[in-house]
Scaffold this motif. Structure first.
Motif, PDB file in Angstrom:
ATOM      1  N   SER A   1      -1.211 -19.942 -31.600  1.00  0.00           N
ATOM      2  CA  SER A   1      -2.521 -20.277 -32.175  1.00  0.00           C
ATOM      3  C   SER A   1      -3.650 -19.786 -31.279  1.00  0.00           C
ATOM      4  N   ILE A   2      -3.458 -19.855 -29.958  1.00  0.00           N
ATOM      5  CA  ILE A   2      -4.463 -19.302 -29.042  1.00  0.00           C
ATOM      6  C   ILE A   2      -4.471 -17.778 -29.126  1.00  0.00           C
ATOM      7  N   MET A   3      -3.294 -17.178 -29.109  1.00  0.00           N
ATOM      8  CA  MET A   3      -3.204 -15.718 -29.187  1.00  0.00           C
ATOM      9  C   MET A   3      -3.948 -15.172 -30.392  1.00  0.00           C
ATOM     10  N   THR A   4      -3.714 -15.775 -31.561  1.00  0.00           N
ATOM     11  CA  THR A   4      -4.341 -15.283 -32.785  1.00  0.00           C
ATOM     12  C   THR A   4      -5.833 -15.555 -32.813  1.00  0.00           C
ATOM     13  N   ALA A   5      -6.286 -16.500 -32.002  1.00  0.00           N
ATOM     14  CA  ALA A   5      -7.726 -16.804 -31.946  1.00  0.00           C
ATOM     15  C   ALA A   5      -8.479 -15.878 -31.008  1.00  0.00           C
TER      16      ALA A   5
ATOM     17  N   HIS B   1       3.797 -16.092 -37.818  1.00  0.00           N
ATOM     18  CA  HIS B   1       4.496 -15.465 -36.696  1.00  0.00           C
ATOM     19  C   HIS B   1       5.817 -16.175 -36.396  1.00  0.00           C
ATOM     20  N   VAL B   2       5.825 -17.500 -36.511  1.00  0.00           N
ATOM     21  CA  VAL B   2       7.072 -18.242 -36.305  1.00  0.00           C
ATOM     22  C   VAL B   2       8.088 -17.878 -37.381  1.00  0.00           C
ATOM     23  N   ALA B   3       7.631 -17.822 -38.622  1.00  0.00           N
ATOM     24  CA  ALA B   3       8.531 -17.435 -39.712  1.00  0.00           C
ATOM     25  C   ALA B   3       9.107 -16.047 -39.464  1.00  0.00           C
ATOM     26  N   ASP B   4       8.270 -15.116 -38.995  1.00  0.00           N
ATOM     27  CA  ASP B   4       8.746 -13.770 -38.700  1.00  0.00           C
ATOM     28  C   ASP B   4       9.766 -13.783 -37.558  1.00  0.00           C
ATOM     29  N   ALA B   5       9.548 -14.676 -36.588  1.00  0.00           N
ATOM     30  CA  ALA B   5      10.501 -14.773 -35.479  1.00  0.00           C
ATOM     31  C   ALA B   5      11.887 -15.172 -35.971  1.00  0.00           C
ATOM     32  N   PHE B   6      11.938 -16.045 -36.957  1.00  0.00           N
ATOM     33  CA  PHE B   6      13.231 -16.412 -37.527  1.00  0.00           C
ATOM     34  C   PHE B   6      13.788 -15.285 -38.398  1.00  0.00           C
ATOM     35  N   LEU B   7      12.904 -14.552 -39.099  1.00  0.00           N
ATOM     36  CA  LEU B   7      13.364 -13.440 -39.932  1.00  0.00           C
ATOM     37  C   LEU B   7      13.997 -12.333 -39.095  1.00  0.00           C
TER      38      LEU B   7
END
Length: 308
Positions: free
Chosen positions: A174-178, A289-295
Motif C-alpha cells: 500500500s505504501i509502494m503504490t502510494a 498485487h497480492v492476487a498476482d503474487a498467488f497467480l
C-alpha cells in the motif's frame, strides 16, 4: 455533525487502534459494538451485525474489523441498510468481490472506504513528493516480523483468504503504490508455505514498471529479532528510506521525517470527511498485487508452523 460509528469485530486491531483513535478524533463517536466474544463498557453491545442492524438508529457508520473472508457479506448488509462502511485492510478476500460493494454504495448514496492504514503514516506523503521530482533507479522492500507476536491465536490468517504473510506485506504494497511515480507489475513470485498451513509464511517478489525499474520485496513472518518494515528507493537525487512502517524518512541517511504513529486517527478524520461529502474511496491496487503474487507464485514448502 458527529459521525456515530459501530465497530464489528472487537479483536486486537479494533482494541489497539480503532477504539482509541475514534475517541481521539473530534466529530466521531463510538456508539455500538458487535462481537461474538467481547464487549465494551459505555456503548451498546450486540452479538452479531444483524442484531445490531435492528437498532440502526444508534449509528450512522460501520467499521468492519472482522477477518476478510466474512467481510463481503457484512459490508453488503450494512450498505443495504444505508450505513457508511469502513473496511479494514484488506478490503476483501478477493479483488472481484469489492466492485459490487462500490456499486451498491453509490446507488445508496453512502460511503465505502477501503482503508490502507500504512498510507496514513507520516513519512508516506513526503516520500511521494520527493519521488515525484526525481528518477527512480530501483526499490527494495523488506517487511519482516514475528507472527506469534502480531497474530497470536488467529487461525483465520492461515486459511484461504486470510493472506498469510501478505496480511502485513500488503501494508508495504500500500505504501509502494502510494509513493512510486509509476505503477508496477509483478514479474516473479516465490511463496513459502509451512507444510501444515494453507497460506504462506514468507514471500519473495519481483516487480517492474513500464520503464524496467526493478522492485524487490521480501516478506517474512519468522523474524524474531524485532520488526523490519523498510522501503529503500535508489534515485538520481539520493537514497530515500521509508523506515519503521512509514514513521520515518531519510534521504542519504539524513532524517527528514520522524513522527509518532497516528495512522488510525487520520483514517477516521478521512472517514468523517467522506461521510460529509458522500464520497467513495476504494483503491484495490495493493490487493491486486497480492492476487498476482498467488497467480504467479511458485510454491515452496518449508517447516511446519506450530504456534506454541
Amino acid at each position: 455533525m458527529t459521525l456515530r460509528v459501530a465497530i464489528v469485530g472487537l479483536g486486537k486491531i479494533a482494541r489497539d487502534q480503532h477504539v482509541p483513535s475514534i475517541a481521539a478524533v473530534d466529530g466521531v463517536e463510538l456508539t455500538a459494538v458487535a462481537s461474538r466474544n467481547a464487549s465494551l463498557p459505555g456503548v451498546a453491545c450486540f452479538a452479531t451485525l444483524d442484531e445490531m442492524l435492528e437498532r440502526a438508529d444508534l449509528f450512522d457508520a460501520v467499521a468492519l474489523c472482522t477477518p476478510p473472508q466474512v467481510r463481503h457479506g457484512q459490508a453488503l448488509a450494512a450498505l443495504s441498510a444505508g450505513k457508511h462502511v469502513l473496511l479494514e485492510k484488506p478490503p476483501g478476500a478477493t479483488v472481484s468481490e469489492v466492485a459490487p460493494l462500490v456499486a451498491l454504495a453509490r446507488r445508496n448514496g453512502v460511503v465505502l472506504f477501503a482503508t490502507w492504514h500504512s498510507r496514513f503514516a507520516p513519512a508516506v506523503e513526503p516520500a511521494r513528493t520527493f519521488l515525484a521530482s526525481t528518477t527512480v533507479r530501483s526499490v527494495r522492500i523488506e517487511w519482516k516480523e514475528d507472527v506469534r507476536k502480531w497474530h497470536p491465536g488467529q487461525e483465520w490468517i492461515w486459511e484461504p483468504g486470510g493472506l498469510g504473510v501478505f496480511d502485513p506485506g500488503i501494508n508495504a504494497l500500500s505504501i509502494m503504490t502510494a509513493i512510486l511515480p509509476r505503477p508496477v507489475f509483478l514479474t516473479q513470485s516465490d511463496l513459502f508455505f509451512p507444510a501444515n498451513r494453507a497460506a504462506p509464511i514468507a514471500a519473495s517478489l519481483a516487480f517492474a514498471d513500464g520503464h524496467g525499474v526493478p522492485v524487490a520485496a521480501e516478506f517474512d513472518w519468522r523474524e524474531t529479532s524485532g520488526e523490519i518494515w523498510n522501503i529503500v528507493v535508489e534515485t538520481d537525487a539520493g537514497t530515500l528510506t521509508v523506515a519503521d512502517g512509514g514513521k520515518r524518512m531519510r534521504v542519504d541517511g539524513a532524517l527528514r521525517v520522524d513522527e509518532p504513529d497516528r495512522e488510525y486517527a487520520a483514517i477516521y478524520r478521512r472517514f468523517a470527511g467522506l461521510a460529509a461529502d458522500g464520497a467513495v474511496d476504494v483503491d484495490l491496487s495493493p490487493l491486486q498485487h497480492v492476487a498476482d503474487a498467488f497467480l504467479l507464485g511458485r510454491r515452496r514448502v518449508v517447516d511446519e508452523f506450530v504456534e506454541s
